[in-house]
Design a protein around this motif. Sequence first.
Motif, PDB file in Angstrom:
ATOM      1  N   UNK A  54       0.277   8.524  -8.627  1.00 10.58           N
ATOM      2  CA  UNK A  54      -1.058   8.413  -8.039  1.00 10.58           C
ATOM      3  C   UNK A  54      -1.725   9.779  -8.147  1.00 10.58           C
ATOM      4  N   UNK A  55      -2.950   9.800  -8.660  1.00 10.21           N
ATOM      5  CA  UNK A  55      -3.642  11.075  -8.878  1.00 10.21           C
ATOM      6  C   UNK A  55      -5.074  10.998  -8.354  1.00 10.21           C
ATOM      7  N   UNK A  56      -5.233  10.885  -7.037  1.00 11.83           N
ATOM      8  CA  UNK A  56      -6.587  10.733  -6.484  1.00 11.83           C
ATOM      9  C   UNK A  56      -7.447  11.972  -6.693  1.00 11.83           C
ATOM     10  N   UNK A  57      -8.705  11.715  -7.049  1.00 11.64           N
ATOM     11  CA  UNK A  57      -9.732  12.759  -7.102  1.00 11.64           C
ATOM     12  C   UNK A  57     -10.967  12.167  -6.418  1.00 11.64           C
ATOM     13  N   UNK A  58     -11.145  12.501  -5.142  1.00 11.42           N
ATOM     14  CA  UNK A  58     -12.230  11.905  -4.355  1.00 11.42           C
ATOM     15  C   UNK A  58     -12.224  10.381  -4.511  1.00 11.42           C
ATOM     16  N   UNK A  59     -11.037   9.782  -4.440  1.00 11.84           N
ATOM     17  CA  UNK A  59     -10.912   8.369  -4.735  1.00 11.84           C
ATOM     18  C   UNK A  59     -11.349   7.495  -3.571  1.00 11.84           C
ATOM     19  N   UNK A  60     -11.924   6.349  -3.893  1.00  8.35           N
ATOM     20  CA  UNK A  60     -12.315   5.384  -2.874  1.00  8.35           C
ATOM     21  C   UNK A  60     -11.053   4.872  -2.174  1.00  8.35           C
ATOM     22  N   UNK A  61     -11.096   4.735  -0.842  1.00 13.66           N
ATOM     23  CA  UNK A  61      -9.911   4.283  -0.093  1.00 13.66           C
ATOM     24  C   UNK A  61      -9.347   2.957  -0.586  1.00 13.66           C
ATOM     25  N   UNK A  62     -10.221   2.021  -0.987  1.00 17.33           N
ATOM     26  CA  UNK A  62      -9.699   0.719  -1.426  1.00 17.33           C
ATOM     27  C   UNK A  62      -8.949   0.815  -2.750  1.00 17.33           C
ATOM     28  N   UNK A  63      -9.328   1.773  -3.603  1.00 17.92           N
ATOM     29  CA  UNK A  63      -8.585   1.974  -4.846  1.00 17.92           C
ATOM     30  C   UNK A  63      -7.194   2.538  -4.545  1.00 17.92           C
ATOM     31  N   UNK A  64      -7.131   3.462  -3.598  1.00 22.13           N
ATOM     32  CA  UNK A  64      -5.849   4.053  -3.210  1.00 22.13           C
ATOM     33  C   UNK A  64      -4.945   3.000  -2.576  1.00 22.13           C
ATOM     34  N   UNK A  65      -5.497   2.191  -1.687  1.00 19.78           N
ATOM     35  CA  UNK A  65      -4.677   1.184  -1.002  1.00 19.78           C
ATOM     36  C   UNK A  65      -4.167   0.126  -1.963  1.00 19.78           C
ATOM     37  N   UNK A  66      -4.991  -0.270  -2.932  1.00 22.69           N
ATOM     38  CA  UNK A  66      -4.539  -1.255  -3.916  1.00 22.69           C
ATOM     39  C   UNK A  66      -3.404  -0.688  -4.761  1.00 22.69           C
ATOM     40  N   UNK A  67      -3.543   0.571  -5.176  1.00 24.12           N
ATOM     41  CA  UNK A  67      -2.502   1.204  -5.966  1.00 24.12           C
ATOM     42  C   UNK A  67      -1.193   1.294  -5.210  1.00 24.12           C
ATOM     43  N   UNK A  68      -1.252   1.660  -3.935  1.00 26.36           N
ATOM     44  CA  UNK A  68      -0.034   1.779  -3.136  1.00 26.36           C
ATOM     45  C   UNK A  68       0.605   0.421  -2.872  1.00 26.36           C
ATOM     46  N   UNK A  69      -0.238  -0.597  -2.667  1.00 23.84           N
ATOM     47  CA  UNK A  69       0.285  -1.947  -2.482  1.00 23.84           C
ATOM     48  C   UNK A  69       1.079  -2.376  -3.717  1.00 23.84           C
TER      49      UNK A  69
END
Length: 262
Positions: A54-69
Motif C-alpha cells: 500500500x502506497x498512499x499519497x493523500x489517498x481517499x479513505x475509501x480507496x485505502x479501506x477497499x485495498x485493506x479489505x
Amino acid sequence: MQTEKVIDHIVNWLKDYATKANMEGFVIGISGGIDSAVTSSLCAKTGLRLLCVEMPIHQAPNQISRGREHIDQLQKRFANVTNVEMNLTPVFEAFKSAAPEQEADPTSDMALANTRARLRMTSLYYFAGIHKYLVAGTGNKVEDFGVGFFTKYGDGGVDLSPIADLLKSEVYELAAALQVPSSIIEAAPTDGLFGDSRSDEDQIGATYDELEWAMKMKDEGKSTSDFTGREKEVFEIFLKRNTVNQHKMNPIPVCKIPVGLK
C-alpha cells in the motif's frame, strides 16, 4: 470466456515465468481498484510469495479501506501473502518542495499526478530488489493498448503484465470468480492520482464499455464517418488517445547511426 481456464492459464504463466527467471515471487501495488485486486489474486494462486504494498499519497479513505479489505481477504485465503504499507505522502510533499515553484494549471497537475505513479514504481522496485521478486503490472488491454491510460515509467514500469490481454469487462468476470470483494467490484474505476474523487470516466470522457466498443470498431477498420451522435463522440475520444499515446505503447525509438558515419 472460459473464466476458470483463463485463470488457470494466467496462474501457470506467472509461475512458469518466475521459475524460469529464478525469482521467488511477486510484488504488487494495491490501490483498492479492480485491476490490482484481480492481478494480486492471480499472483497469490501461484503459491509463490506475494508482497502487497500500500502506497498512499493523500489517498481517499475509501480507496485505502477497499485495498485493506482485499489484502485481509487474500491473507485469510493464502498463506503466501504478506503486506506492507509505505506512506509516500511525505516523500511526495518533499518532492514538490524541492521542485521549482510552478503556477497551478492542468499541465502541472498532470505532471504531479504522474510523479505519484513514478514514486510508487520506484518503491515497488525497491521491495522487488530486496526480496528477489518480480513487479507485477495491473494494466488491462484497453488501458495498455487502447487509450494508453497509464503513466510511462509509473504504473507502466513493470516486469510482466498478467492481465494486459484482457478487456476491462473480462477483468470483471475474473474478479467474480476470484472472490474479489464486492466493494471493489462495485466501485467506480479510478487511478487515484489526483487526490480527489475523479473517476477514469471523468478523465477519459467515456466508459470502459464504450472504449471496448471503439477498440473493436477500430480493429474492424471503421472510421469516424461511420458513426453519428454519441458513438461518433466516443470513437473520436478513443482515436485521439490511441494516437497521442503511441509513445507509451511502442518501443522506445532508437536513432540508428549509418555505418558510414561510424
